[in-house]
Design a protein around this motif. Sequence first.
Motif, PDB file in Angstrom:
ATOM      1  N   THR A  36       5.255   0.910   6.293  1.00 40.11           N
ATOM      2  CA  THR A  36       4.456  -0.259   5.949  1.00 40.11           C
ATOM      3  C   THR A  36       2.997   0.178   5.884  1.00 40.11           C
ATOM      4  O   THR A  36       2.473   0.780   6.820  1.00 40.11           O
ATOM      5  CB  THR A  36       4.652  -1.376   6.985  1.00 40.11           C
ATOM      6  N   VAL A  37       2.356  -0.123   4.770  1.00 42.68           N
ATOM      7  CA  VAL A  37       0.975   0.298   4.536  1.00 42.68           C
ATOM      8  C   VAL A  37       0.022  -0.852   4.854  1.00 42.68           C
ATOM      9  O   VAL A  37       0.334  -2.017   4.593  1.00 42.68           O
ATOM     10  CB  VAL A  37       0.794   0.812   3.086  1.00 42.68           C
ATOM     11  N   THR A  38      -1.114  -0.509   5.419  1.00 42.73           N
ATOM     12  CA  THR A  38      -2.119  -1.511   5.745  1.00 42.73           C
ATOM     13  C   THR A  38      -3.350  -1.317   4.868  1.00 42.73           C
ATOM     14  O   THR A  38      -3.526  -0.256   4.244  1.00 42.73           O
ATOM     15  CB  THR A  38      -2.552  -1.402   7.223  1.00 42.73           C
ATOM     16  N   GLN A  39      -4.215  -2.305   4.868  1.00 46.38           N
ATOM     17  CA  GLN A  39      -5.473  -2.159   4.134  1.00 46.38           C
ATOM     18  C   GLN A  39      -6.332  -1.069   4.775  1.00 46.38           C
ATOM     19  O   GLN A  39      -7.051  -0.350   4.087  1.00 46.38           O
ATOM     20  CB  GLN A  39      -6.234  -3.487   4.053  1.00 46.38           C
ATOM     21  N   ALA A  40      -6.222  -0.907   6.090  1.00 37.54           N
ATOM     22  CA  ALA A  40      -6.967   0.175   6.749  1.00 37.54           C
ATOM     23  C   ALA A  40      -6.487   1.544   6.249  1.00 37.54           C
ATOM     24  O   ALA A  40      -7.306   2.441   6.001  1.00 37.54           O
ATOM     25  CB  ALA A  40      -6.814   0.080   8.263  1.00 37.54           C
ATOM     26  N   ASP A  41      -5.160   1.721   6.082  1.00 37.92           N
ATOM     27  CA  ASP A  41      -4.631   2.961   5.499  1.00 37.92           C
ATOM     28  C   ASP A  41      -5.236   3.188   4.118  1.00 37.92           C
ATOM     29  O   ASP A  41      -5.652   4.298   3.768  1.00 37.92           O
ATOM     30  CB  ASP A  41      -3.112   2.891   5.327  1.00 37.92           C
ATOM     31  N   ASN A  42      -5.258   2.132   3.326  1.00 43.98           N
ATOM     32  CA  ASN A  42      -5.753   2.186   1.958  1.00 43.98           C
ATOM     33  C   ASN A  42      -7.225   2.595   1.921  1.00 43.98           C
ATOM     34  O   ASN A  42      -7.622   3.478   1.149  1.00 43.98           O
ATOM     35  CB  ASN A  42      -5.554   0.805   1.316  1.00 43.98           C
ATOM     36  N   ALA A 102     -13.003  -0.025  -6.422  1.00 44.38           N
ATOM     37  CA  ALA A 102     -13.109  -1.338  -5.780  1.00 44.38           C
ATOM     38  C   ALA A 102     -11.749  -2.029  -5.647  1.00 44.38           C
ATOM     39  O   ALA A 102     -11.552  -2.826  -4.724  1.00 44.38           O
ATOM     40  CB  ALA A 102     -14.088  -2.218  -6.563  1.00 44.38           C
ATOM     41  N   LEU A 103     -10.809  -1.739  -6.522  1.00 45.28           N
ATOM     42  CA  LEU A 103      -9.475  -2.338  -6.409  1.00 45.28           C
ATOM     43  C   LEU A 103      -8.787  -1.952  -5.105  1.00 45.28           C
ATOM     44  O   LEU A 103      -7.874  -2.648  -4.656  1.00 45.28           O
ATOM     45  CB  LEU A 103      -8.594  -1.916  -7.589  1.00 45.28           C
ATOM     46  N   HIS A 104      -9.221  -0.850  -4.480  1.00 48.75           N
ATOM     47  CA  HIS A 104      -8.632  -0.390  -3.226  1.00 48.75           C
ATOM     48  C   HIS A 104      -9.439  -0.820  -2.005  1.00 48.75           C
ATOM     49  O   HIS A 104      -8.855  -1.069  -0.956  1.00 48.75           O
ATOM     50  CB  HIS A 104      -8.522   1.143  -3.194  1.00 48.75           C
ATOM     51  N   VAL A 105     -10.758  -0.872  -2.129  1.00 50.32           N
ATOM     52  CA  VAL A 105     -11.602  -1.007  -0.933  1.00 50.32           C
ATOM     53  C   VAL A 105     -12.392  -2.308  -0.838  1.00 50.32           C
ATOM     54  O   VAL A 105     -12.979  -2.586   0.197  1.00 50.32           O
ATOM     55  CB  VAL A 105     -12.574   0.190  -0.817  1.00 50.32           C
ATOM     56  N   ASP A 106     -12.413  -3.119  -1.885  1.00 47.34           N
ATOM     57  CA  ASP A 106     -13.209  -4.348  -1.900  1.00 47.34           C
ATOM     58  C   ASP A 106     -12.279  -5.534  -2.128  1.00 47.34           C
ATOM     59  O   ASP A 106     -11.900  -5.840  -3.261  1.00 47.34           O
ATOM     60  CB  ASP A 106     -14.264  -4.244  -3.008  1.00 47.34           C
ATOM     61  N   PRO A 117      -5.832  -6.514  -3.165  1.00 48.26           N
ATOM     62  CA  PRO A 117      -6.007  -5.063  -3.282  1.00 48.26           C
ATOM     63  C   PRO A 117      -4.720  -4.342  -3.690  1.00 48.26           C
ATOM     64  O   PRO A 117      -3.618  -4.758  -3.329  1.00 48.26           O
ATOM     65  CB  PRO A 117      -6.434  -4.646  -1.866  1.00 48.26           C
ATOM     66  N   LEU A 118      -4.918  -3.282  -4.441  1.00 48.53           N
ATOM     67  CA  LEU A 118      -3.830  -2.382  -4.803  1.00 48.53           C
ATOM     68  C   LEU A 118      -3.908  -1.170  -3.874  1.00 48.53           C
ATOM     69  O   LEU A 118      -4.993  -0.649  -3.620  1.00 48.53           O
ATOM     70  CB  LEU A 118      -3.967  -1.895  -6.239  1.00 48.53           C
ATOM     71  N   ASP A 157       2.979  -4.272   2.290  1.00 49.74           N
ATOM     72  CA  ASP A 157       4.262  -3.875   1.710  1.00 49.74           C
ATOM     73  C   ASP A 157       4.815  -2.675   2.473  1.00 49.74           C
ATOM     74  O   ASP A 157       4.061  -1.888   3.051  1.00 49.74           O
ATOM     75  CB  ASP A 157       4.112  -3.477   0.236  1.00 49.74           C
ATOM     76  N   THR A 158       6.129  -2.522   2.435  1.00 52.53           N
ATOM     77  CA  THR A 158       6.788  -1.369   3.030  1.00 52.53           C
ATOM     78  C   THR A 158       7.364  -0.515   1.915  1.00 52.53           C
ATOM     79  O   THR A 158       8.054  -1.027   1.033  1.00 52.53           O
ATOM     80  CB  THR A 158       7.897  -1.800   4.009  1.00 52.53           C
ATOM     81  N   LEU A 159       7.060   0.775   1.961  1.00 50.61           N
ATOM     82  CA  LEU A 159       7.542   1.734   0.970  1.00 50.61           C
ATOM     83  C   LEU A 159       8.797   2.416   1.503  1.00 50.61           C
ATOM     84  O   LEU A 159       8.771   3.010   2.589  1.00 50.61           O
ATOM     85  CB  LEU A 159       6.458   2.776   0.677  1.00 50.61           C
ATOM     86  N   TYR A 160       9.893   2.308   0.755  1.00 52.80           N
ATOM     87  CA  TYR A 160      11.151   3.000   1.065  1.00 52.80           C
ATOM     88  C   TYR A 160      11.376   4.028  -0.038  1.00 52.80           C
ATOM     89  O   TYR A 160      11.236   3.717  -1.217  1.00 52.80           O
ATOM     90  CB  TYR A 160      12.327   2.018   1.104  1.00 52.80           C
ATOM     91  N   CYS A 161      11.728   5.246   0.350  1.00 54.16           N
ATOM     92  CA  CYS A 161      11.830   6.335  -0.618  1.00 54.16           C
ATOM     93  C   CYS A 161      13.219   6.954  -0.609  1.00 54.16           C
ATOM     94  O   CYS A 161      13.899   6.963   0.420  1.00 54.16           O
ATOM     95  CB  CYS A 161      10.801   7.408  -0.296  1.00 54.16           C
TER      96      CYS A 161
END
Length: 167
Positions: A34-40, A52-56, A68-69, A111-115
Motif C-alpha cells: 500500500t502506497v502513501t502520499q508520503a512515499d510518493n 506537481a501531479l505527485h507532490v502538490d 495525486p498520481l 492504493d495497494t499494488l499487487y504484482c
Amino acid sequence: MTDTPDAPRTIVERGLWFEEFEVGARYLHRPGRTVTQADNQLFSALTMNPQALHVDEAYARSQPFGRPLINSMWTLATLIGSSVAQLTQGTLVAQLGLEDVTFPAPLHPGDTLYCDTEIVGARLSASRAGQGIVVMRHTGRNQDDVVVATATRTALMWCRSHEKVQT
C-alpha cells in the motif's frame, strides 16, 4: 554448513537458478504494498522529480484524475522489486533491459499494488558459460484488480553450477 541430526536444518533464501525457471509459470508476489502520499513525495524528491501531479495535492485535485498520481517510476521500481526475493535474490548476474513498460491506469495514494511475474522465455547464454537469459513479464494490479503497470524484463541469471562455487 553441514546439518547434523541435533542441529536445525539450514535454509538459505534465494532466487531461482536459471534451470529452475519454467516458461509459462506465473509467480504471485505477496504481500502487496500500500502506497502513501508520503512515499510518493519522498520518492519524487529522491529522484529529483518535482512533478506537481505527485507532490502538490491542491494542483492534482484540479487535474483530470482529481487527486495525486503515484510517481510511475515508484510503481515500476516496486513492480520489479516485489519479484526479487522469489525470483532473483542471489541468482541474478545482471538486469539486461526493460521493454514494453506501460501504465494503463493510475495508481493513487492509498492504493495497494499487487504484482505477479510470468516467465515468457529462457535460454542459455551463447557467450557466457554458466549463465542463462530469462525474460519475465511483470504485471501490477491495484486492490480492485485493475492493471496499473506492465513491464517485460530481460535478466542474466546464474545456472545451478554457480551454487557449488558459492557454498
